[in-house]
Design a protein around this motif. Sequence first.
Motif, PDB file in Angstrom:
ATOM      1  N   ALA A   1       0.833  -1.208   0.000  1.00  0.00           N
ATOM      2  CA  ALA A   1       0.000   0.000   0.000  1.00  0.00           C
ATOM      3  C   ALA A   1       0.863   1.251   0.000  1.00  0.00           C
ATOM      4  CB  ALA A   1      -0.937  -0.003   1.195  1.00  0.00           C
ATOM      5  N   ALA A   2       1.954   1.237   0.747  1.00  0.00           N
ATOM      6  CA  ALA A   2       2.839   2.399   0.794  1.00  0.00           C
ATOM      7  C   ALA A   2       3.472   2.646  -0.570  1.00  0.00           C
ATOM      8  CB  ALA A   2       3.912   2.193   1.856  1.00  0.00           C
ATOM      9  N   ASP A   3       3.916   1.574  -1.246  1.00  0.00           N
ATOM     10  CA  ASP A   3       4.502   1.716  -2.580  1.00  0.00           C
ATOM     11  C   ASP A   3       3.468   2.223  -3.582  1.00  0.00           C
ATOM     12  OD1 ASP A   3       6.984   0.882  -1.726  1.00  0.00           O
ATOM     13  OD2 ASP A   3       6.715  -1.204  -2.388  1.00  0.00           O
TER      14      ASP A   3
ATOM     15  N   ARG B   1       3.901  14.569 -11.383  1.00  0.00           N
ATOM     16  CA  ARG B   1       4.318  14.720 -12.791  1.00  0.00           C
ATOM     17  C   ARG B   1       3.223  15.412 -13.604  1.00  0.00           C
ATOM     18  NH1 ARG B   1       6.287   9.552 -11.962  1.00  0.00           N
ATOM     19  NH2 ARG B   1       4.462   8.621 -12.980  1.00  0.00           N
ATOM     20  N   LEU B   2       1.986  15.024 -13.356  1.00  0.00           N
ATOM     21  CA  LEU B   2       0.881  15.650 -14.076  1.00  0.00           C
ATOM     22  C   LEU B   2       0.752  17.133 -13.734  1.00  0.00           C
ATOM     23  CD1 LEU B   2      -1.725  12.759 -13.869  1.00  0.00           C
ATOM     24  CD2 LEU B   2      -0.539  13.572 -15.924  1.00  0.00           C
ATOM     25  N   GLU B   3       0.964  17.471 -12.462  1.00  0.00           N
ATOM     26  CA  GLU B   3       0.934  18.884 -12.060  1.00  0.00           C
ATOM     27  C   GLU B   3       2.029  19.675 -12.780  1.00  0.00           C
ATOM     28  OE1 GLU B   3      -1.074  20.800 -10.241  1.00  0.00           O
ATOM     29  OE2 GLU B   3      -2.437  19.151  -9.775  1.00  0.00           O
ATOM     30  N   GLU B   4       3.220  19.080 -12.928  1.00  0.00           N
ATOM     31  CA  GLU B   4       4.311  19.739 -13.646  1.00  0.00           C
ATOM     32  C   GLU B   4       3.940  19.948 -15.110  1.00  0.00           C
ATOM     33  OE1 GLU B   4       7.932  17.522 -13.121  1.00  0.00           O
ATOM     34  OE2 GLU B   4       7.826  17.669 -10.930  1.00  0.00           O
ATOM     35  N   GLU B   5       3.334  18.926 -15.723  1.00  0.00           N
ATOM     36  CA  GLU B   5       2.902  19.046 -17.115  1.00  0.00           C
ATOM     37  C   GLU B   5       1.839  20.121 -17.257  1.00  0.00           C
ATOM     38  OE1 GLU B   5       1.764  15.312 -18.898  1.00  0.00           O
ATOM     39  OE2 GLU B   5       3.491  14.290 -18.003  1.00  0.00           O
ATOM     40  N   LYS B   6       0.902  20.160 -16.312  1.00  0.00           N
ATOM     41  CA  LYS B   6      -0.170  21.160 -16.344  1.00  0.00           C
ATOM     42  C   LYS B   6       0.411  22.568 -16.268  1.00  0.00           C
ATOM     43  CE  LYS B   6      -3.097  21.696 -12.816  1.00  0.00           C
ATOM     44  NZ  LYS B   6      -4.212  21.440 -11.877  1.00  0.00           N
TER      45      LYS B   6
ATOM     46  N   LEU C   1       1.270   6.678  -6.875  1.00  0.00           N
ATOM     47  CA  LEU C   1       0.153   7.562  -7.222  1.00  0.00           C
ATOM     48  C   LEU C   1       0.508   9.027  -6.987  1.00  0.00           C
ATOM     49  CD1 LEU C   1      -2.798   5.437  -5.816  1.00  0.00           C
ATOM     50  CD2 LEU C   1      -2.353   5.960  -8.223  1.00  0.00           C
ATOM     51  N   ILE C   2       1.168   9.297  -5.877  1.00  0.00           N
ATOM     52  CA  ILE C   2       1.571  10.672  -5.565  1.00  0.00           C
ATOM     53  C   ILE C   2       2.576  11.179  -6.589  1.00  0.00           C
ATOM     54  CG2 ILE C   2       2.843  12.090  -3.897  1.00  0.00           C
ATOM     55  CD1 ILE C   2       1.408  10.400  -1.705  1.00  0.00           C
TER      56      ILE C   2
END
Length: 114
Positions: free
Chosen positions: A15-17, A28-33, A22-23
């Motif tokens: 679960a931790a991995d 990465r998506l926030e950086e792309e946005k 996911l985080i």
Amino acid sequence: MSDERQHGMGGGAVAADELRLLIERAERLEEEKKGISDDIKDVMAEAKGRGYDPKAIRKILSIRKKKKEEYQEGGGDPRGVSPGVGDDLSFASAVRRPNASVLTCLTELSSVAD
């Protein structure tokens, strides 16, 4: 019990991995946005530098997006926009006029779309 922690939902290391992945993906998506947002700002600055009204362009984008969504819901034109919306040369010249208000541009847009 340790086998239970490594498998399944809510289980320790797995679960931790999974959460870490996911985080990292969201980061990465926030950086792309942010990169895309910066690119859009650059396009608007370029348009303004060439004499176009960025406010009018943003309004056109909003209308085209709305029309696209409406047409997709209704099964209309697969391009998602009325023919000529925002493509007509007279409309482009209206957007480029320094004194052209958004209202003027939209009035010309509606006459082109009809």
